[in-house]
Structure formats: structure tokens, C-alpha cells
Design a protein around this motif. Structure first.
Motif, PDB file in Angstrom:
ATOM      1  N   MET A   1      52.765  27.322  36.478  1.00 33.61           N
ATOM      2  CA  MET A   1      53.385  28.477  37.073  1.00 33.61           C
ATOM      3  C   MET A   1      52.398  29.641  37.064  1.00 33.61           C
ATOM      4  N   ASN A   2      52.352  30.382  38.151  1.00 31.38           N
ATOM      5  CA  ASN A   2      51.494  31.550  38.218  1.00 31.38           C
ATOM      6  C   ASN A   2      52.182  32.759  37.595  1.00 31.38           C
ATOM      7  N   MET A   3      51.380  33.601  36.998  1.00 36.32           N
ATOM      8  CA  MET A   3      51.867  34.809  36.338  1.00 36.32           C
ATOM      9  C   MET A   3      51.111  36.004  36.912  1.00 36.32           C
ATOM     10  N   LEU A   4      51.728  37.171  36.812  1.00 37.92           N
ATOM     11  CA  LEU A   4      51.070  38.413  37.181  1.00 37.92           C
ATOM     12  C   LEU A   4      50.898  39.234  35.919  1.00 37.92           C
ATOM     13  N   LEU A   5      49.646  39.453  35.548  1.00 38.56           N
ATOM     14  CA  LEU A   5      49.303  40.272  34.386  1.00 38.56           C
ATOM     15  C   LEU A   5      48.870  41.628  34.899  1.00 38.56           C
ATOM     16  N   THR A   6      49.538  42.659  34.432  1.00 40.52           N
ATOM     17  CA  THR A   6      49.198  44.027  34.814  1.00 40.52           C
ATOM     18  C   THR A   6      48.651  44.741  33.586  1.00 40.52           C
ATOM     19  N   LEU A   7      47.485  45.352  33.734  1.00 39.84           N
ATOM     20  CA  LEU A   7      46.853  46.115  32.658  1.00 39.84           C
ATOM     21  C   LEU A   7      46.838  47.583  33.045  1.00 39.84           C
ATOM     22  N   ILE A  18      36.760  46.842  33.698  1.00 39.74           N
ATOM     23  CA  ILE A  18      36.255  46.166  34.903  1.00 39.74           C
ATOM     24  C   ILE A  18      35.135  45.194  34.546  1.00 39.74           C
ATOM     25  N   ASP A  19      34.160  45.654  33.783  1.00 41.06           N
ATOM     26  CA  ASP A  19      33.048  44.789  33.387  1.00 41.06           C
ATOM     27  C   ASP A  19      33.538  43.576  32.606  1.00 41.06           C
ATOM     28  N   TRP A  20      34.490  43.796  31.704  1.00 45.07           N
ATOM     29  CA  TRP A  20      35.025  42.699  30.904  1.00 45.07           C
ATOM     30  C   TRP A  20      35.735  41.687  31.793  1.00 45.07           C
ATOM     31  N   LEU A  21      36.577  42.164  32.705  1.00 41.99           N
ATOM     32  CA  LEU A  21      37.302  41.268  33.600  1.00 41.99           C
ATOM     33  C   LEU A  21      36.346  40.488  34.505  1.00 41.99           C
ATOM     34  N   GLU A  26      37.459  32.482  33.884  1.00 40.33           N
ATOM     35  CA  GLU A  26      38.744  31.966  34.348  1.00 40.33           C
ATOM     36  C   GLU A  26      39.401  32.838  35.421  1.00 40.33           C
ATOM     37  N   LEU A  27      38.827  34.009  35.683  1.00 42.90           N
ATOM     38  CA  LEU A  27      39.383  34.895  36.700  1.00 42.90           C
ATOM     39  C   LEU A  27      38.549  34.831  37.972  1.00 42.90           C
ATOM     40  N   SER A  28      39.214  34.654  39.092  1.00 42.28           N
ATOM     41  CA  SER A  28      38.488  34.640  40.365  1.00 42.28           C
ATOM     42  C   SER A  28      38.419  36.027  40.990  1.00 42.28           C
ATOM     43  N   GLY A  29      39.237  36.932  40.498  1.00 38.80           N
ATOM     44  CA  GLY A  29      39.251  38.298  41.000  1.00 38.80           C
ATOM     45  C   GLY A  29      40.480  39.031  40.513  1.00 38.80           C
ATOM     46  N   PHE A  30      40.572  40.291  40.852  1.00 33.17           N
ATOM     47  CA  PHE A  30      41.696  41.115  40.442  1.00 33.17           C
ATOM     48  C   PHE A  30      41.747  42.340  41.341  1.00 33.17           C
ATOM     49  N   THR A  31      42.841  43.042  41.279  1.00 29.87           N
ATOM     50  CA  THR A  31      43.015  44.263  42.060  1.00 29.87           C
ATOM     51  C   THR A  31      43.096  45.440  41.111  1.00 29.87           C
ATOM     52  N   GLY A  32      42.441  46.535  41.468  1.00 31.69           N
ATOM     53  CA  GLY A  32      42.508  47.749  40.673  1.00 31.69           C
ATOM     54  C   GLY A  32      42.965  48.912  41.525  1.00 31.69           C
ATOM     55  N   GLU A  33      43.645  49.840  40.889  1.00 25.56           N
ATOM     56  CA  GLU A  33      44.108  51.024  41.601  1.00 25.56           C
ATOM     57  C   GLU A  33      44.261  52.187  40.636  1.00 25.56           C
ATOM     58  N   ALA A  34      44.260  53.379  41.197  1.00 27.39           N
ATOM     59  CA  ALA A  34      44.512  54.587  40.422  1.00 27.39           C
ATOM     60  C   ALA A  34      46.013  54.829  40.380  1.00 27.39           C
ATOM     61  N   ALA A  35      46.487  55.349  39.263  1.00 29.21           N
ATOM     62  CA  ALA A  35      47.918  55.605  39.108  1.00 29.21           C
ATOM     63  C   ALA A  35      48.121  56.789  38.176  1.00 29.21           C
ATOM     64  N   PHE A  60      45.271  47.450  36.735  1.00 29.80           N
ATOM     65  CA  PHE A  60      44.659  46.202  37.194  1.00 29.80           C
ATOM     66  C   PHE A  60      45.736  45.134  37.288  1.00 29.80           C
ATOM     67  N   HIS A  61      45.728  44.381  38.385  1.00 26.75           N
ATOM     68  CA  HIS A  61      46.666  43.277  38.595  1.00 26.75           C
ATOM     69  C   HIS A  61      45.866  41.981  38.663  1.00 26.75           C
ATOM     70  N   LEU A  62      46.261  41.010  37.847  1.00 26.80           N
ATOM     71  CA  LEU A  62      45.565  39.729  37.793  1.00 26.80           C
ATOM     72  C   LEU A  62      46.566  38.599  37.980  1.00 26.80           C
ATOM     73  N   GLN A  63      46.298  37.719  38.916  1.00 30.35           N
ATOM     74  CA  GLN A  63      47.105  36.522  39.074  1.00 30.35           C
ATOM     75  C   GLN A  63      46.451  35.419  38.251  1.00 30.35           C
ATOM     76  N   ILE A  64      47.206  34.877  37.301  1.00 29.58           N
ATOM     77  CA  ILE A  64      46.658  33.844  36.421  1.00 29.58           C
ATOM     78  C   ILE A  64      47.678  32.729  36.253  1.00 29.58           C
ATOM     79  N   ASP A  65      47.187  31.570  35.868  1.00 32.27           N
ATOM     80  CA  ASP A  65      48.055  30.454  35.534  1.00 32.27           C
ATOM     81  C   ASP A  65      48.679  30.744  34.169  1.00 32.27           C
ATOM     82  N   SER A  66      49.907  30.277  33.974  1.00 31.71           N
ATOM     83  CA  SER A  66      50.610  30.559  32.720  1.00 31.71           C
ATOM     84  C   SER A  66      49.859  30.023  31.505  1.00 31.71           C
TER      85      SER A  66
END
Length: 99
Positions: A1-7, A18-21, A26-35, A60-66
Motif C-alpha cells: 500500500m502506498n502512503m503519503l508522508l508529509t514533513l 532537502i539534501d537529506w531527502l 529509496e525515494l524517487s522524488g518529493f514535492t516541496g512547498e512554502a506554507a 514536503f510530501h513524499l509518496q512511499i510504500d508502507s
């Protein structure tokens, strides 16, 4: 199952996160935004933030496998301790590309 991890991170540690991610195989990419972060606890707010009731944040939003979720969060606890990160993890019902 896919999960959405928000940091959620403070802007002063955004580049570290950003550098760490980007360094995680295991991460192919992620989305970042200002809030904006809103809180009743104003102990760490400056005067302007206290008046407005908000602080800038990086999200940061990351789609990852559970199966990756617990190890990734454990690695964050070990390697990003002290940065004041917040997170949530929720099931991702669907995802895809519309081209």
C-alpha cells in the motif's frame, strides 16, 4: 500500500531536509512547498509572528510504500534529530499521472 508522508520544517532547516531527502536511495522524488504554520503556542514566535499568529514553514510530501515508512521515519529520528520536524503519515488511496 502506498502512503503519503508529509514533513513540516522551519525555513532555516529546509535545505538540510532537502539534501537529506535527495540522498535517500529509496525515494524517487518529493514535492516541496512554502506554507504558514499556525499555533496557539507563541513561545518561539518573534513579535511579528505573535501578532499574525503564524510562522513560515517548508512542507514536503513524499509518496512511499508502507514497508518504507517506519524505517524512513526511524532514520529521520536518528539523523535529523534536533531540527524540530513534524510529520504525518496517511494512506494514499490513489495516485498517477494525467498526461
Amino acid at each position: 500500500m502506498n502512503m503519503l508522508l508529509t514533513l513540516i520544517a522551519r525555513p532555516d532547516v529546509e535545505e538540510v531536509v532537502i539534501d537529506w531527502l535527495l540522498g535517500r536511495d529509496e525515494l524517487s522524488g518529493f514535492t516541496g512547498e512554502a506554507a504558514w504554520g499556525h499555533s496557539r503556542d507563541h513561545g518561539q514566535f518573534n513579535l511579528v509572528e505573535q501578532v499574525t499568529g503564524r510562522q513560515r514553514r517548508a512542507v514536503f510530501h513524499l509518496q512511499i510504500d508502507s514497508t518504507q515508512a517506519d524505517p524512513l521515519i526511524a532514520a529521520m529520528r536518528d539523523e535529523l534529530s534536533g531540527l524540530g520536524l513534524r510529520y504525518w503519515l496517511v494512506p494514499l488511496l490513489d495516485s498517477g499521472a494525467i498526461e
